[in-house]
Design an enzyme around this catalytic site. Structure first.
Site: not given
Ligand code: PRP
Length: 183
Positions: A112, A109, A174, A140
């Site tokens: 970051d 999704d 979500r 991002k």
């Molecule tokens: C979020 C998202 C990505 C990750 C991206 O997952 O779904 O997998 O963070 O961030 P990064 O580039 O800084 O690693 P999260 O750990 O929040 O779990 P979720 O998908 O269950 O919300």
């Protein structure tokens, strides 16, 4: 007003700013689907959704792809309930499929910091897929540190906390149908 849910506040009270509307999501996902269909013609890829965040995106994306394809999921966690990344990535659920010799597309999704996708690139390329590509709905760009190509990107977004369309705030919201910014 105070007994309104966060969902109602987002959808009915304009409490959060819409960053990407339902219509923009639909149109861009249609384009990504067309592109993946063309790029993988004659192949039978396996699309791996990264739980939990990607479940809405992958559901719409696969229905925009006109190929025979498989779907699997893995679950990692770097954020927990925090607003910023903890810097650690953990595999919470591994894939079931054997991906050796397969054309693999990882579906995220959001990219970051880039930590999660880097972790997945290392982990999955070691399993010898025929090809390994990445799809992310959001990136991002200004903070993501990724030293390989992300092949399919839906939208580049600023460094703001986004929710909806799979992305959570403390595990809720979500199910919002668009992407919102939570200040
Ligand atoms: C979020 C998202 C990505 C990750 C991206 O997952 O779904 O997998 O963070 O961030 P990064 O580039 O800084 O690693 P999260 O750990 O929040 O779990 P979720 O998908 O269950 O919300």
């Amino acid at each position: 007003m105070n007994d309104r849910t966060l969902f109602e506040k987002a959808v009915h009270d304009n409490a959060f700013r819409v960053l990407i509307s339902k219509e923009e999501l639909r149109e861009r996902i249609r384009e990504l689907g067309r592109q993946i269909t063309a790029d993988y013609r004659g192949k039978e890829p396996i699309m791996i959704g990264v739980l939990n965040g990607s479940f809405v995106f992958i559901a719409d994306l696969v229905r925009a792809i006109e190929l025979d394809l498989e779907i699997d999921f893995l679950k990692i966690s770097s954020y927990g309930n925090e607003l910023t990344s903890s810097g650690r990535v953990q595999m919470l659920k591994d894939i079931n499929a054997d991906i050796e010799g397969r054309h693999v597309l990882i579906v995220e999704d959001i990219v970051d910091t880039g930590l999660s996708i880097k972790f997945l690139e290392e982990k999955l390329s070691a399993l010898k897929p025929a090809s390994l590509k990445f799809v992310t709905l959001l990136i991002k760009r200004e903070i993501a540190k990724v030293d390989f190509d992300i092949d399919y990107v839906g939208f580049e977004i600023p460094n703001e906390f986004v929710i909806g369309y799979g992305l959570d705030h403390k595990q809720i919201l979500r199910n919002l149908p668009a992407i919102y910014v939570m200040d």
